[in-house]
Structures are given as C-alpha cells and as structure tokens.
Design an enzyme around this catalytic site. Structure first.
Site, short mmCIF file in Angstrom:
data_model
loop_
_atom_site.label_atom_id
_atom_site.label_comp_id
_atom_site.label_asym_id
_atom_site.label_seq_id
_atom_site.Cartn_x
_atom_site.Cartn_y
_atom_site.Cartn_z
N GLU A 109 32.06 30.55 1.16
CA GLU A 109 33.14 30.82 2.11
C GLU A 109 33.42 29.56 2.94
O GLU A 109 32.53 28.72 3.14
CB GLU A 109 32.70 32.00 2.99
CG GLU A 109 33.66 32.48 4.03
CD GLU A 109 35.02 32.93 3.53
OE1 GLU A 109 35.75 32.08 2.98
OE2 GLU A 109 35.40 34.09 3.76
N ASP A 110 34.65 29.43 3.42
CA ASP A 110 34.99 28.26 4.23
C ASP A 110 34.40 28.33 5.63
O ASP A 110 33.83 27.37 6.13
CB ASP A 110 36.52 28.05 4.30
CG ASP A 110 37.29 29.29 4.77
OD1 ASP A 110 36.66 30.34 5.02
OD2 ASP A 110 38.53 29.21 4.87
#
Ligand code: IMP
Length: 178
Positions: A102-103
């Site tokens: 995930e960012d």
C-alpha cells in the site's frame, strides 16, 4: 527540489527520491529474511502503490508472486469513509501468505477493510507493507508489519500518491505548504 503547484495547491519538498529508495530497500531486505520459503503473493493496491510496488519487488529475491487490485477511499483531499470492495483480484489466495503493498496508511480504515476481505478469501496470513504511515492519524488497531517511512499528519503527493489524480509521476514526495 523546489516548491511546486499541483492543481490549486502548493507543495514543498519533503522526502527525496534517494531517501525513498533507501527505505524501500530496507523493507525488501526484511521481507526477504522474514518470508523466505513461504512463497508469498504480493498484492499491490492500485493506483497509489504502483511505484512503491515496482521498486520494492525489484529488491525481493525470494520465490514469490505479484498481482494487483483496486480499492479507493479518497476523494480529493478528504476521506469519504465509504466502504469499498476489493476488485480485480484474479488470483486464488486461499492458504497463501499475502503481502498487501500500500502507498500510505492514514486512518487505517482502508487497510483494515482490505485485511478483512483477504481473510474472507481464505488467505493463511496477511502481512502489510506500506511506504508511508501517519501514526497520528490512525483510527483503528492495526499491526503494520513493514513501514518504510513514518510521517506527520499532513497531506502529501508524489511517488504514486496523488492530489485529485495529479502528482503521481513525481520522483520525490512533497508535502502541502500551509
Ligand atoms: P485511510 O483509509 O485513511 O488509511 O486512507 C488510505 C488511502 O487514502 C491511501 O491508500 C491513499 O490513497 C489515500 N491517502 C491518505 N493520505 C494521503 C495523502 O497524504 N496523500 C494522498 N493520498 C492519501
């Protein structure tokens, strides 16, 4: 690196591309040690995590797979709070060790939702690898296995992260200029 404009907002330099790469390599090293022999499947959460996933995966040396899915909770600069479903995940993850890539983990609602849905799909264990984490913004209980960089609670763009779909192409990360 100097102040930039994305749409109607100004952003100042925050994390350089070199710093990002160093932090990403450290996460990859840790995953290589922890998950050797487990043949994990990395699931990149589109769109924001595509750059992180690419750089991370280039440094993964253990047997593993990578795939992609979608989940979006941000509209402009505000969390909508809408519950969203996983879409586009083609692989069978039953009894697999999964690494969600995930960012950013902000409130944590998105990640919590992802973990629940992956467990419902039969994942044996779900590990989290996030490029960024805003500890002050976290609203749910989450065990974050791999965090490349902790940041304060401020809006950022670059290296895959957007402001209204713009700014994803920036090599460095920028923070909103107040
Ligand atoms: P959460 O559910 O509040 O943890 O939000 C997670 C999602 O919100 C991330 O996957 C991003 O897409 C988006 N997001 C959160 N903070 C930022 C930010 O500072 N810049 C850009 N997107 C963000």
């Amino acid at each position: 690196m100097s102040t930039i404009q994305v749409k109607d907002k100004f952003f100042k330099p925050f994390i350089s591309s070199d710093e990002i790469q160093k932090a990403v390599c450290q996460v990859a090293d840790k995953i290589n040690k922890d998950l050797a022999g487990k043949n994990p499947i990395f699931i990149c959460v589109l769109n924001g995590a595509f750059m992180f996933a690419a750089d991370l995966y280039k440094n993964i040396t253990i047997d593993s797979e990578i795939t992609f899915m979608r989940m979006k909770s941000y509209d402009g600069m505000q969390t909508t709070g809408k519950v969203k479903a996983i879409s586009g995940l083609m692989e069978d993850i039953k009894d697999r060790t999964v690494v969600v890539v995930e960012d950013i983990v902000d409130t944590g609602y998105t990640m919590k939702n992802i973990i629940e849905q992956l467990k419902e799909k039969g994942a044996k264990e779900v590990k989290i690898a996030t490029l960024l984490h805003k500890p002050e913004a976290l609203k749910v209980e989450l065990d974050l296995d791999y965090v490349a960089l902790n940041i304060p609670n401020a809006f950022i763009v670059g290296y895959g992260l957007d402001y209204d779909e713009l700014g994803r192409n920036l090599k460095d990360i920028y923070v909103i200029a107040e």
